[in-house]
Design a protein around this motif. Structure first.
Motif, PDB file in Angstrom:
ATOM      1  N   GLU A 295      36.604  28.898  47.337  1.00  0.00           N
ATOM      2  CA  GLU A 295      37.647  27.929  46.982  1.00  0.00           C
ATOM      3  C   GLU A 295      37.472  26.637  47.792  1.00  0.00           C
ATOM      4  O   GLU A 295      37.521  25.537  47.251  1.00  0.00           O
ATOM      5  CB  GLU A 295      39.034  28.534  47.230  1.00  0.00           C
ATOM      6  CG  GLU A 295      40.153  27.676  46.658  1.00  0.00           C
ATOM      7  CD  GLU A 295      41.551  28.220  46.963  1.00  0.00           C
ATOM      8  OE1 GLU A 295      41.665  29.139  47.810  1.00  0.00           O
ATOM      9  OE2 GLU A 295      42.510  27.720  46.360  1.00  0.00           O
ATOM     10  N   ARG A 296      37.248  26.785  49.101  1.00  0.00           N
ATOM     11  CA  ARG A 296      37.037  25.595  49.942  1.00  0.00           C
ATOM     12  C   ARG A 296      35.777  24.851  49.527  1.00  0.00           C
ATOM     13  O   ARG A 296      35.749  23.630  49.470  1.00  0.00           O
ATOM     14  CB  ARG A 296      36.923  26.001  51.417  1.00  0.00           C
ATOM     15  CG  ARG A 296      38.259  26.353  52.069  1.00  0.00           C
ATOM     16  CD  ARG A 296      38.207  26.199  53.589  1.00  0.00           C
ATOM     17  NE  ARG A 296      37.227  27.071  54.229  1.00  0.00           N
ATOM     18  CZ  ARG A 296      37.486  28.322  54.648  1.00  0.00           C
ATOM     19  NH1 ARG A 296      38.700  28.834  54.503  1.00  0.00           N
ATOM     20  NH2 ARG A 296      36.548  29.046  55.210  1.00  0.00           N
ATOM     21  N   GLY A 297      34.717  25.613  49.215  1.00  0.00           N
ATOM     22  CA  GLY A 297      33.436  25.006  48.824  1.00  0.00           C
ATOM     23  C   GLY A 297      33.576  24.197  47.543  1.00  0.00           C
ATOM     24  O   GLY A 297      33.070  23.073  47.441  1.00  0.00           O
ATOM     25  N   VAL A 298      34.263  24.758  46.556  1.00  0.00           N
ATOM     26  CA  VAL A 298      34.448  24.051  45.286  1.00  0.00           C
ATOM     27  C   VAL A 298      35.261  22.782  45.525  1.00  0.00           C
ATOM     28  O   VAL A 298      34.907  21.697  45.040  1.00  0.00           O
ATOM     29  CB  VAL A 298      35.111  24.962  44.223  1.00  0.00           C
ATOM     30  CG1 VAL A 298      35.509  24.169  42.987  1.00  0.00           C
ATOM     31  CG2 VAL A 298      34.168  26.110  43.837  1.00  0.00           C
ATOM     32  N   GLY A 299      36.327  22.894  46.309  1.00  0.00           N
ATOM     33  CA  GLY A 299      37.125  21.708  46.643  1.00  0.00           C
ATOM     34  C   GLY A 299      36.265  20.644  47.317  1.00  0.00           C
ATOM     35  O   GLY A 299      36.332  19.452  46.971  1.00  0.00           O
TER      36      GLY A 299
ATOM     37  N   TRP B  69      30.768  46.736  49.494  1.00  0.00           N
ATOM     38  CA  TRP B  69      31.732  46.574  48.394  1.00  0.00           C
ATOM     39  C   TRP B  69      31.416  47.598  47.304  1.00  0.00           C
ATOM     40  O   TRP B  69      30.262  47.813  46.969  1.00  0.00           O
ATOM     41  CB  TRP B  69      31.601  45.190  47.739  1.00  0.00           C
ATOM     42  CG  TRP B  69      32.017  44.031  48.568  1.00  0.00           C
ATOM     43  CD1 TRP B  69      32.448  44.027  49.870  1.00  0.00           C
ATOM     44  CD2 TRP B  69      32.020  42.658  48.126  1.00  0.00           C
ATOM     45  NE1 TRP B  69      32.710  42.740  50.273  1.00  0.00           N
ATOM     46  CE2 TRP B  69      32.463  41.876  49.227  1.00  0.00           C
ATOM     47  CE3 TRP B  69      31.703  42.010  46.930  1.00  0.00           C
ATOM     48  CZ2 TRP B  69      32.584  40.485  49.157  1.00  0.00           C
ATOM     49  CZ3 TRP B  69      31.819  40.638  46.854  1.00  0.00           C
ATOM     50  CH2 TRP B  69      32.269  39.882  47.964  1.00  0.00           C
ATOM     51  N   ARG B  70      32.459  48.157  46.734  1.00  0.00           N
ATOM     52  CA  ARG B  70      32.320  49.004  45.545  1.00  0.00           C
ATOM     53  C   ARG B  70      33.445  48.684  44.588  1.00  0.00           C
ATOM     54  O   ARG B  70      34.597  48.700  44.978  1.00  0.00           O
ATOM     55  CB  ARG B  70      32.409  50.489  45.931  1.00  0.00           C
ATOM     56  CG  ARG B  70      31.098  51.064  46.416  1.00  0.00           C
ATOM     57  CD  ARG B  70      31.246  52.547  46.757  1.00  0.00           C
ATOM     58  NE  ARG B  70      30.068  52.997  47.464  1.00  0.00           N
ATOM     59  CZ  ARG B  70      28.972  53.500  46.867  1.00  0.00           C
ATOM     60  NH1 ARG B  70      28.924  53.619  45.564  1.00  0.00           N
ATOM     61  NH2 ARG B  70      27.940  53.878  47.601  1.00  0.00           N
ATOM     62  N   GLN B  71      33.100  48.412  43.352  1.00  0.00           N
ATOM     63  CA  GLN B  71      34.090  48.159  42.291  1.00  0.00           C
ATOM     64  C   GLN B  71      35.106  47.083  42.697  1.00  0.00           C
ATOM     65  O   GLN B  71      36.324  47.283  42.568  1.00  0.00           O
ATOM     66  CB  GLN B  71      34.818  49.457  41.902  1.00  0.00           C
ATOM     67  CG  GLN B  71      33.903  50.540  41.348  1.00  0.00           C
ATOM     68  CD  GLN B  71      33.288  50.176  39.992  1.00  0.00           C
ATOM     69  OE1 GLN B  71      33.741  49.236  39.326  1.00  0.00           O
ATOM     70  NE2 GLN B  71      32.258  50.878  39.586  1.00  0.00           N
ATOM     71  N   VAL B  72      34.606  45.940  43.182  1.00  0.00           N
ATOM     72  CA  VAL B  72      35.490  44.829  43.524  1.00  0.00           C
ATOM     73  C   VAL B  72      35.658  43.944  42.284  1.00  0.00           C
ATOM     74  O   VAL B  72      34.672  43.392  41.781  1.00  0.00           O
ATOM     75  CB  VAL B  72      34.910  43.998  44.697  1.00  0.00           C
ATOM     76  CG1 VAL B  72      35.742  42.743  44.934  1.00  0.00           C
ATOM     77  CG2 VAL B  72      34.829  44.841  45.972  1.00  0.00           C
TER      78      VAL B  72
ATOM     79  N   PRO C  80      36.010  40.697  50.373  1.00  0.00           N
ATOM     80  CA  PRO C  80      36.136  39.827  49.197  1.00  0.00           C
ATOM     81  C   PRO C  80      37.045  38.627  49.460  1.00  0.00           C
ATOM     82  O   PRO C  80      36.740  37.513  49.029  1.00  0.00           O
ATOM     83  CB  PRO C  80      36.716  40.767  48.135  1.00  0.00           C
ATOM     84  CG  PRO C  80      36.230  42.126  48.538  1.00  0.00           C
ATOM     85  CD  PRO C  80      36.216  42.125  50.035  1.00  0.00           C
ATOM     86  N   GLY C  81      38.148  38.828  50.181  1.00  0.00           N
ATOM     87  CA  GLY C  81      39.064  37.730  50.456  1.00  0.00           C
ATOM     88  C   GLY C  81      38.412  36.619  51.277  1.00  0.00           C
ATOM     89  O   GLY C  81      38.636  35.422  51.022  1.00  0.00           O
ATOM     90  N   ASP C  82      37.578  36.987  52.269  1.00  0.00           N
ATOM     91  CA  ASP C  82      36.867  35.988  53.071  1.00  0.00           C
ATOM     92  C   ASP C  82      35.942  35.161  52.184  1.00  0.00           C
ATOM     93  O   ASP C  82      35.841  33.938  52.321  1.00  0.00           O
ATOM     94  CB  ASP C  82      35.989  36.679  54.140  1.00  0.00           C
ATOM     95  CG  ASP C  82      36.808  37.504  55.128  1.00  0.00           C
ATOM     96  OD1 ASP C  82      37.891  37.035  55.525  1.00  0.00           O
ATOM     97  OD2 ASP C  82      36.351  38.610  55.488  1.00  0.00           O
TER      98      ASP C  82
ATOM     99  N   GLU D  92      38.604  38.642  38.690  1.00  0.00           N
ATOM    100  CA  GLU D  92      40.068  38.800  38.638  1.00  0.00           C
ATOM    101  C   GLU D  92      40.706  38.251  39.916  1.00  0.00           C
ATOM    102  O   GLU D  92      41.776  37.632  39.877  1.00  0.00           O
ATOM    103  CB  GLU D  92      40.371  40.292  38.476  1.00  0.00           C
ATOM    104  CG  GLU D  92      41.782  40.623  38.078  1.00  0.00           C
ATOM    105  CD  GLU D  92      41.982  42.146  38.008  1.00  0.00           C
ATOM    106  OE1 GLU D  92      41.129  42.825  37.371  1.00  0.00           O
ATOM    107  OE2 GLU D  92      42.944  42.642  38.620  1.00  0.00           O
ATOM    108  N   LEU D  93      40.052  38.465  41.063  1.00  0.00           N
ATOM    109  CA  LEU D  93      40.582  37.962  42.329  1.00  0.00           C
ATOM    110  C   LEU D  93      40.397  36.453  42.469  1.00  0.00           C
ATOM    111  O   LEU D  93      41.227  35.763  43.067  1.00  0.00           O
ATOM    112  CB  LEU D  93      39.884  38.665  43.515  1.00  0.00           C
ATOM    113  CG  LEU D  93      40.074  40.187  43.616  1.00  0.00           C
ATOM    114  CD1 LEU D  93      39.142  40.787  44.667  1.00  0.00           C
ATOM    115  CD2 LEU D  93      41.532  40.517  43.943  1.00  0.00           C
ATOM    116  N   LEU D  94      39.294  35.957  41.913  1.00  0.00           N
ATOM    117  CA  LEU D  94      38.976  34.529  42.083  1.00  0.00           C
ATOM    118  C   LEU D  94      39.735  33.638  41.110  1.00  0.00           C
ATOM    119  O   LEU D  94      40.068  32.495  41.439  1.00  0.00           O
ATOM    120  CB  LEU D  94      37.456  34.341  41.903  1.00  0.00           C
ATOM    121  CG  LEU D  94      36.860  32.944  42.133  1.00  0.00           C
ATOM    122  CD1 LEU D  94      37.127  32.454  43.555  1.00  0.00           C
ATOM    123  CD2 LEU D  94      35.348  32.947  41.846  1.00  0.00           C
TER     124      LEU D  94
END
Lengths: 419, 419
Positions: free
Chosen positions: A126-130, A169-172, A118-120, A176-178
């Motif tokens: 974030e970079r893409g939106v910027g 991934w399960r239950q990520v 998820p962090g990757d 909330e992280l983004l």
């Protein structure tokens, strides 16, 4: 018992009217009423709200044949921007759209199986939106929402990736992280829902209300629309057609079951067929699904018999899956998309749809139309952008307790926003 | 572009309000608005129409806590009668219902594979209608419509049985053949649609809006509801789940294809499994599906190992099919019905639904509920009767150009019909 509230119905009407304005380009109130099937007072109310909020404007008036001139309405592109993000197994694509859903800038960053935590993914978003806001010159404050598509099962309300087998991934709690990185209204859903929404608004849905939108890529799935409405299912899990069993006790699938359609017609499944047929085939690029499928397409173009055998086998399983889908839902159109379709569709779609006839109750099959997606650009990031637009519209205004008659009167005196 | 007309929307509102009155037993206008999700003025308009036509009446008034007393509305059962006919592979059942959809009389006549030409079926329908009207003492002039369910693909508008593989019918103009014998409004559809409609109105649909209704009998199929609305498909062919392939190049099916689910879990498929396992099994009654399946149920109750092996095998294929259905549509509830379910459900439903987990994308499976149909009586003839009611309601009134405000005022002065 009803689960819809009056507010849901009002939001659905608002979204339907806007959808018709996109479909028609620009439209009078009366053409919106006839195209949407909504009553004239409902359309008048919704149009008045959308004008008040600057979402649409009156672009011109037209002669109505003797009566008062009729205003033509269109979306106000400068009202704001939405961002759509497609997180696929092999890349993260970010697009920014104006409110008329015209693309303004796009960014794509590679993702590989070693870097899909998820962090990757969040770093790349974030970079893409910027990047896209920079390229398009859009201030962050003008972005009304960001829609993100992640494969697998999504809990929309909670913003959670419940289960994404291809990422393990399960239950990520993705949103909330983004959200600390992108403090804007964020919406999460999956590529099946997003691509179906894009087809409904800008593709095959413009002249059909019952659709199936098949996505062939690393993962395999389908989205459905019935009566012009996206089918979500009770837990937003509809469309997991790729995990339907085509071979009892067949190959293991990444979902944990055996014999799933995806295990045969997803890119890794096609690679496995190639490997089983010719273990050291020069077409195989073990490190890259995209390179292998591209090599397979080139070999098909050159008439290579191994490539043709792999294609026939893939078409066989895909035909079974398409047959099931047509049997169950009797759609007007089946749209095939996804990157595997983009590379192999020229051979795969005619072969699979011809074979599907052997797996379909005859009368339904004869009325269905098969198409490859005609959308330009990425339908998944576009669909994710539409979800952000939907969220934005749903949040506009909190109460519509004003009575319809007063609203209707208000329309005539509304000053059109600059468009 | 919209295919719905304003008239369609108006009819749908009318039908939805009446549906809620059935679901709630009796209801105030405000409870109808909240249960249906329709706006208060729409509900007021529809209620006024239904009162004018005598379809509903004001049964009593209730205290509204200080304001004007609120009227409770209920269906007026004496307004007329509908007939529902279930043409199955083994019988023709005819039921007459009052307008509150309470059964008044029932008739069943045997049908066998030697006597299933359209003429044979029409003779039985004519006799059945005569019998039930006689028993119930209902004059033919009080019947507002007859709904007939025939297996296979139906062209509703044309009243044609397009394809009924179990009868070997193709393009039979059924309503044209029936109407000289029963000159009343006639409606044709199939058992998948009829049983789903019955569940939506009186069964699992009372607390769930996304349903799958599986029918196991001689034929096998499923009906779906999404968001409380019956899924028909573009050509009314949705639900042919029984003709989805579960075994590639498997057993021949009566539809002309191979490996269809129906060829394994329909009554003739179960008989074939028994025959293949023990060619001279005493459970086999080659002339009668019903007798064989009944004998199988008795053998299961006695713990017979052959019967248990046949059941496990049937559950295996049924589990694959149920998995596909859950994967694709993510329904809240899967209701299993049909005469094979009635006889074998006690063993078959738990076994098949447990096995379905192996064929279902995990998160969707864990949220679905499995039920055997809890409807009393025959859900297919009831559903056929609902189609007749739907047709009757659609035909009431031709124009609703009266303005909503006047309509709302009219309600207060309407004299309640005797109920």
């Amino acid at each position: 018992m009803g689960i819809r509230s009056s507010r849901d119905v009002r939001r659905a009407s608002r979204f339907e009217v806007l959808h018709q304005i996109y479909a028609l380009g620009s439209a009078s109130r009366s053409s919106l009423a006839s195209a949407s099937g909504l009553s004239t007072p409902t359309v008048a109310t919704v149009v008045s709200e959308l004008l008040d909020w600057g979402v649409i404007g009156e672009v011109c008036t037209e002669d109505s044949g003797g009566g008062r001139p009729r205003a033509r309405l269109a979306v106000n592109p400068a009202r704001g921007f939405v961002v759509g993000v497609d997180v696929s197994e092999t890349y993260v694509q970010t697009d920014v759209f104006d409110l008329a859903l015209q693309p303004r800038a796009s960014d794509r960053q590679a993702l590989d199986t070693g870097h899909n935590h998820p962090g990757d993914v969040i770093d790349r978003i974030e970079r893409g939106v910027g990047a896209v806001l920079g390229t398009a010159g859009v201030p962050r404050a003008d972005v009304v929402g960001i829609g993100v598509s992640v494969p697998g099962r999504i809990d929309r309300a909670g913003g959670v990736s419940v289960f994404a087998p291809n990422f393990a991934w399960r239950q990520v709690p993705f949103i909330e992280l983004l959200s600390p990185r992108l403090p804007l209204p964020l919406y999460l859903d999956n590529p099946l829902k997003a691509s179906t929404m894009a087809e409904l608004w800008f593709g095959a849905g413009r002249d059909a209300r019952d659709l199936a939108v098949v996505t062939l890529g690393t993962g395999v799935g389908a989205g459905f629309a019935v009566g012009g409405t996206l089918v979500r299912g009770t837990g937003n899990a509809a469309g997991e057609w790729g995990h339907s069993t085509v071979v009892i006790d067949g190959r293991p699938c990444r979902c944990g079951n055996r014999g799933c359609l995806e295990a045969y017609v997803g890119a890794p499944g096609i690679m496995r067929q190639l490997r089983e047929r010719v273990p050291g085939s020069p077409l195989l690029r073990p490190d890259s699904q995209t390179a292998t499928i591209t090599a397979l397409a080139e070999a098909l173009a050159a008439g290579d018999p191994v490539a043709e055998a792999v294609l026939r086998q893939t078409a066989r399983y895909l035909g079974v899956g398409i047959g099931t889908l047509v049997n169950m839902l009797d759609p007007a159109v089946v749209v095939l998309g996804g990157w595997v379709t983009a590379l192999l569709g020229r051979w795969l779609v005619p072969a699979a749809t011809a074979l599907a006839a052997r797996h379909t109750f005859a009368p339904a099959f004869h009325s269905v139309r098969f198409e490859t997606s005609a959308l330009t650009g990425n339908p998944i990031s576009l669909g994710a952008g539409i979800f952000a637009l939907e969220g934005f519209l749903a949040g506009l205004g909190v109460s519509t307790s004003r009575d319809p008659a007063r609203h209707t009167a208000a329309i005539a005196t509304t000053t059109p926003p600059a468009v």
